[in-house]
Design a protein around this motif. Structure first.
Motif, PDB file in Angstrom:
ATOM      1  N   PRO A 382      23.197  25.851 -35.933  1.00 42.98           N
ATOM      2  CA  PRO A 382      22.086  25.554 -35.025  1.00 42.98           C
ATOM      3  C   PRO A 382      20.960  26.568 -35.224  1.00 42.98           C
ATOM      4  CG  PRO A 382      23.916  26.598 -33.854  1.00 42.98           C
ATOM      5  CD  PRO A 382      24.392  26.335 -35.255  1.00 42.98           C
ATOM      6  N   PRO A 383      19.694  26.237 -34.905  1.00 43.19           N
ATOM      7  CA  PRO A 383      19.325  25.002 -34.214  1.00 43.19           C
ATOM      8  C   PRO A 383      18.887  23.848 -35.110  1.00 43.19           C
ATOM      9  CG  PRO A 383      17.478  26.516 -34.214  1.00 43.19           C
ATOM     10  CD  PRO A 383      18.584  27.212 -34.947  1.00 43.19           C
ATOM     11  N   PHE A 384      18.731  24.072 -36.436  1.00 45.19           N
ATOM     12  CA  PHE A 384      18.109  23.038 -37.257  1.00 45.19           C
ATOM     13  C   PHE A 384      18.964  22.579 -38.431  1.00 45.19           C
ATOM     14  CE2 PHE A 384      14.418  25.574 -35.611  1.00 45.19           C
ATOM     15  CZ  PHE A 384      14.065  24.655 -34.633  1.00 45.19           C
ATOM     16  N   GLY A 385      20.281  22.770 -38.370  1.00 46.21           N
ATOM     17  CA  GLY A 385      21.139  22.234 -39.416  1.00 46.21           C
ATOM     18  C   GLY A 385      20.978  20.730 -39.511  1.00 46.21           C
ATOM     19  N   MET A 386      20.736  20.216 -40.722  1.00 41.88           N
ATOM     20  CA  MET A 386      20.371  18.808 -40.875  1.00 41.88           C
ATOM     21  C   MET A 386      21.478  17.860 -40.423  1.00 41.88           C
ATOM     22  SD  MET A 386      18.222  18.910 -44.462  1.00 41.88           S
ATOM     23  CE  MET A 386      17.724  17.200 -44.325  1.00 41.88           C
ATOM     24  N   LEU A 387      22.755  18.230 -40.668  1.00 35.05           N
ATOM     25  CA  LEU A 387      23.836  17.348 -40.260  1.00 35.05           C
ATOM     26  C   LEU A 387      23.963  17.258 -38.738  1.00 35.05           C
ATOM     27  CD1 LEU A 387      26.859  17.832 -42.707  1.00 35.05           C
ATOM     28  CD2 LEU A 387      25.527  15.770 -42.287  1.00 35.05           C
ATOM     29  N   LEU A 388      23.504  18.277 -38.028  1.00 34.44           N
ATOM     30  CA  LEU A 388      23.519  18.216 -36.566  1.00 34.44           C
ATOM     31  C   LEU A 388      22.663  17.048 -36.081  1.00 34.44           C
ATOM     32  CD1 LEU A 388      23.137  22.017 -35.642  1.00 34.44           C
ATOM     33  CD2 LEU A 388      25.238  20.665 -35.772  1.00 34.44           C
ATOM     34  N   PHE A 389      21.508  16.881 -36.705  1.00 35.59           N
ATOM     35  CA  PHE A 389      20.611  15.798 -36.286  1.00 35.59           C
ATOM     36  C   PHE A 389      21.142  14.436 -36.739  1.00 35.59           C
ATOM     37  CE2 PHE A 389      17.892  19.569 -36.480  1.00 35.59           C
ATOM     38  CZ  PHE A 389      17.335  19.530 -35.210  1.00 35.59           C
ATOM     39  N   VAL A 390      21.832  14.407 -37.889  1.00 37.34           N
ATOM     40  CA  VAL A 390      22.467  13.163 -38.325  1.00 37.34           C
ATOM     41  C   VAL A 390      23.509  12.721 -37.306  1.00 37.34           C
ATOM     42  CG1 VAL A 390      23.955  12.119 -40.081  1.00 37.34           C
ATOM     43  CG2 VAL A 390      22.039  13.553 -40.779  1.00 37.34           C
ATOM     44  N   MET A 391      24.319  13.673 -36.819  1.00 35.53           N
ATOM     45  CA  MET A 391      25.354  13.343 -35.836  1.00 35.53           C
ATOM     46  C   MET A 391      24.744  12.965 -34.488  1.00 35.53           C
ATOM     47  SD  MET A 391      28.351  13.276 -37.083  1.00 35.53           S
ATOM     48  CE  MET A 391      27.498  12.521 -38.477  1.00 35.53           C
ATOM     49  N   MET A 392      23.635  13.574 -34.126  1.00 34.48           N
ATOM     50  CA  MET A 392      22.961  13.181 -32.881  1.00 34.48           C
ATOM     51  C   MET A 392      22.530  11.721 -32.961  1.00 34.48           C
ATOM     52  SD  MET A 392      20.586  16.463 -31.862  1.00 34.48           S
ATOM     53  CE  MET A 392      19.821  15.527 -30.522  1.00 34.48           C
ATOM     54  N   GLY A 393      22.064  11.311 -34.137  1.00 28.63           N
ATOM     55  CA  GLY A 393      21.662   9.915 -34.310  1.00 28.63           C
ATOM     56  C   GLY A 393      22.835   8.962 -34.294  1.00 28.63           C
ATOM     57  N   ALA A 394      24.008   9.434 -34.798  1.00 29.93           N
ATOM     58  CA  ALA A 394      25.186   8.569 -34.839  1.00 29.93           C
ATOM     59  C   ALA A 394      25.898   8.502 -33.498  1.00 29.93           C
ATOM     60  CB  ALA A 394      26.164   9.069 -35.908  1.00 29.93           C
ATOM     61  N   GLY A 395      25.695   9.502 -32.642  1.00 30.15           N
ATOM     62  CA  GLY A 395      26.397   9.562 -31.362  1.00 30.15           C
ATOM     63  C   GLY A 395      25.817   8.605 -30.335  1.00 30.15           C
ATOM     64  N   PRO A 396      26.502   8.469 -29.209  1.00 29.73           N
ATOM     65  CA  PRO A 396      25.995   7.593 -28.145  1.00 29.73           C
ATOM     66  C   PRO A 396      24.724   8.147 -27.529  1.00 29.73           C
ATOM     67  CG  PRO A 396      27.890   8.868 -27.379  1.00 29.73           C
ATOM     68  CD  PRO A 396      27.771   9.115 -28.853  1.00 29.73           C
ATOM     69  N   ARG A 397      23.998   7.297 -26.830  1.00 29.89           N
ATOM     70  CA  ARG A 397      22.749   7.729 -26.219  1.00 29.89           C
ATOM     71  C   ARG A 397      23.018   8.878 -25.248  1.00 29.89           C
ATOM     72  NH1 ARG A 397      18.843   3.181 -23.881  1.00 29.89           N
ATOM     73  NH2 ARG A 397      18.877   2.756 -26.132  1.00 29.89           N
ATOM     74  N   GLY A 398      22.174   9.899 -25.312  1.00 28.50           N
ATOM     75  CA  GLY A 398      22.353  11.056 -24.449  1.00 28.50           C
ATOM     76  C   GLY A 398      23.059  12.220 -25.121  1.00 28.50           C
ATOM     77  N   THR A 399      23.500  12.038 -26.360  1.00 29.08           N
ATOM     78  CA  THR A 399      24.142  13.126 -27.095  1.00 29.08           C
ATOM     79  C   THR A 399      23.140  14.258 -27.314  1.00 29.08           C
ATOM     80  OG1 THR A 399      25.638  11.616 -28.247  1.00 29.08           O
ATOM     81  CG2 THR A 399      25.327  13.786 -29.212  1.00 29.08           C
ATOM     82  N   THR A 400      23.535  15.485 -26.963  1.00 30.69           N
ATOM     83  CA  THR A 400      22.633  16.620 -27.059  1.00 30.69           C
ATOM     84  C   THR A 400      22.937  17.474 -28.290  1.00 30.69           C
ATOM     85  OG1 THR A 400      24.066  18.049 -25.724  1.00 30.69           O
ATOM     86  CG2 THR A 400      22.438  16.700 -24.549  1.00 30.69           C
ATOM     87  N   LEU A 401      21.956  18.259 -28.681  1.00 28.65           N
ATOM     88  CA  LEU A 401      22.131  19.140 -29.829  1.00 28.65           C
ATOM     89  C   LEU A 401      23.210  20.180 -29.560  1.00 28.65           C
ATOM     90  CD1 LEU A 401      21.214  20.133 -32.633  1.00 28.65           C
ATOM     91  CD2 LEU A 401      19.459  21.504 -31.481  1.00 28.65           C
ATOM     92  N   SER A 402      23.229  20.720 -28.350  1.00 27.08           N
ATOM     93  CA  SER A 402      24.235  21.736 -28.022  1.00 27.08           C
ATOM     94  C   SER A 402      25.637  21.157 -28.076  1.00 27.08           C
ATOM     95  CB  SER A 402      23.964  22.315 -26.630  1.00 27.08           C
ATOM     96  OG  SER A 402      24.007  21.305 -25.635  1.00 27.08           O
ATOM     97  N   GLU A 403      25.807  19.914 -27.663  1.00 28.53           N
ATOM     98  CA  GLU A 403      27.112  19.264 -27.708  1.00 28.53           C
ATOM     99  C   GLU A 403      27.601  19.123 -29.146  1.00 28.53           C
ATOM    100  OE1 GLU A 403      29.183  15.075 -26.108  1.00 28.53           O
ATOM    101  OE2 GLU A 403      27.001  15.365 -26.020  1.00 28.53           O
ATOM    102  N   VAL A 404      26.714  18.702 -30.029  1.00 28.84           N
ATOM    103  CA  VAL A 404      27.085  18.538 -31.437  1.00 28.84           C
ATOM    104  C   VAL A 404      27.332  19.899 -32.077  1.00 28.84           C
ATOM    105  CG1 VAL A 404      26.314  17.674 -33.673  1.00 28.84           C
ATOM    106  CG2 VAL A 404      25.798  16.379 -31.601  1.00 28.84           C
ATOM    107  N   ALA A 405      26.471  20.882 -31.780  1.00 28.29           N
ATOM    108  CA  ALA A 405      26.614  22.216 -32.376  1.00 28.29           C
ATOM    109  C   ALA A 405      27.929  22.866 -31.974  1.00 28.29           C
ATOM    110  CB  ALA A 405      25.434  23.097 -31.970  1.00 28.29           C
ATOM    111  N   LEU A 406      28.334  22.728 -30.717  1.00 29.52           N
ATOM    112  CA  LEU A 406      29.606  23.299 -30.263  1.00 29.52           C
ATOM    113  C   LEU A 406      30.787  22.651 -30.969  1.00 29.52           C
ATOM    114  CD1 LEU A 406      28.975  23.675 -26.414  1.00 29.52           C
ATOM    115  CD2 LEU A 406      29.247  25.509 -28.087  1.00 29.52           C
ATOM    116  N   ALA A 407      30.667  21.353 -31.244  1.00 28.66           N
ATOM    117  CA  ALA A 407      31.739  20.653 -31.957  1.00 28.66           C
ATOM    118  C   ALA A 407      31.891  21.179 -33.380  1.00 28.66           C
ATOM    119  CB  ALA A 407      31.458  19.150 -31.983  1.00 28.66           C
TER     120      ALA A 407
END
Length: 437
Positions: A382-407
């Motif tokens: 974080p905060p700008f790892g490209m795969l983080l944003f790919v996963m945000m797009g693949a996740g359900p609506r409301g998925t946050t960057l912090s949620e993906v980054a912690l995972a």
């Protein structure tokens, strides 16, 4: 203006613009424009900005990138990817957390077929994340395995980034490609252990569900028809490079041909699948190249102001052992990975890192694998790892960057563990290249 002031100004401007929601390439374009006006001759520097942007994407070294992306697109749209999923799915049966293991297993194979971490991550995210969400998987078991295994495409051959790294750093490309095989597989096993521990500690994170029993015969048929044929493509891509029959660019074309042959054999090669693959390749390649234009020029401005060399020189001048300097270089790559794409990181650091690695007596192939591991980790920093944003797009609506980054944090830990293994056991990276000497 001192180098640290210039660096802080440019990086700060990019961060502010990104925080305001500006697209990545536009944020870099604005920062680049400010940078050339301030440091490269005023308005006349804008002409140089355009010229630098053109040069950054007209290199022949980038030819394998769209070819490897096309391999992944064809693999997905022709249904070959579904065959791999089905085969692994049959093998896993009722294993707790099976979809997470499926992400790692299929992601490892996809890494060898796509050569692109973003393409591999996007493919797995679009297929698996909706199913994981529907089955009630936690975010750490939904996003985490895909974040980790998506980055394997940077390490496991054929890797488009390894090709570029070898070309820029004057490292034997064939040896560098094959050197990433064992470390990549070890990293994949580590990801499996992370999933096992997480499921054991919290079984509710991967709720069990009924799975149809599959006979041993059906499992073997799935492996024979869904998994083994894919290694044909891997053998073609890697084999033609190692044997010297083809250049990396030509091997990418051979890989595309291999996927087309497989799709034709399975009667899944349709005009619709082919056209969608070409369109997807064009779309992803354009996005990648636009970012390269912006961030590549940005790295040149950072180098021109002395900000890049200033940071690295401070580390190089410290009275530290070779191992500590290596860890410092690794840390710099991770920090830069929070803000820059992998190609920009290489352009920014390799001119100083490679001579320093030679001075310290590091094997260039081994050091190249270390750099690739850092690049792989930077995709999910974080905060700008490209795969983080790919996963945000693949996740359900409301998925946050912090949620993906912690995972993704446990999988960053696996990268650190692999780094330590490579330091303690250099043969982990050097054993395979020695076989082809």
């Amino acid at each position: 203006m001192e180098w640290y002031e210039a660096g802080a100004l440019l990086l700060g401007l990019v961060l502010v613009l990104l925080a305001l929601g500006m697209p990545v390439f536009l944020a870099f374009l604005v920062a680049n424009s400010v940078g050339v006006i301030l440091f490269m001759g005023g308005l006349q520097g804008l002409a140089q900005l355009v010229s630098n942007g053109t040069i950054s994407i007209s290199s022949f070294l980038l030819v394998p990138v769209p070819l490897f992306i096309l391999m992944g697109e064809l693999f997905f749209h022709t249904g070959l990817g579904t065959r791999v999923f089905d085969a692994f799915d049959r093998l896993l049966g009722r294993v707790p957390g099976r979809l997470s293991y499926l992400a790692v297993a299929s992601g490892t194979l996809f890494a060898t077929l796509s050569g692109s971490s973003i393409a591999s991550g996007a493919m797995m995210g679009s297929i698996l994340v909706p199913e994981m969400v529907r089955r009630g998987y936690s975010s750490r078991l939904s996003f985490g395995p895909i974040l980790g295994s998506g980055g394997l495409a940077m390490i496991i051959p054929p890797s488009a980034l390894a090709v570029l790294l070898g070309s820029l750093a004057q490292i034997n490309i064939g040896a560098l490609l094959i050197a990433g095989l064992l470390p990549g597989l070890v990293l994949s096993v580590m990801y499996g252990l992370v999933i096992f521990i997480q499921v054991k500690l919290d079984p509710s994170a991967a709720p069990p569900y009924d799975v149809e029993d599959v006979s041993l015969r059906a499992k073997l048929i799935g492996v024979a028809t869904g998994i083994l044929p894919m290694f044909f493509v891997v053998a073609v891509v890697i084999g033609v490079i190692i044997t010297g029959i083809a250049t990396p660019s030509e091997s990418g074309a051979a890989g595309v041909l291999g996927v087309l042959i497989l799709a034709a054999c399975f009667r899944s090669l349709t005009w619709e699948a082919f056209s969608k693959s070409v369109y997807g390749t064009l779309r992803v390649t354009c996005v990648v190249f636009i970012i390269i234009v912006g961030s590549g020029t940005f790295s040149q401005i950072m180098a021109f102001t002395g900000a890049a060399s200033g940071v690295i020189d401070v580390v190089a001048e410290l009275d530290m052992s070779a191992t500590l300097i290596l860890l410092a270089m690794f840390a710099i790559l991770l920090i830069l990975g929070m803000f820059l794409d992998q190609i920009s990181q290489m352009m920014l650091t390799l001119p100083v890192f490679m001579p320093l690695a030679t001075l310290l007596g590091f094997d260039p192939i081994w050091f190249g694998v270390i750099v690739l591991v850092a690049m792989e980790m930077s995709l999910i920093t974080p905060p700008f790892g490209m795969l983080l944003f790919v996963m945000m797009g693949a996740g359900p609506r409301g998925t946050t960057l912090s949620e993906v980054a912690l995972a993704g944090l446990p999988y960053l830990g696996c990268g650190v563990a692999l780094l330590l293994l490579l330091i303690l056991l250099p043969d982990l990276a050097l054993y395979m290249p020695r076989l082809i000497e």
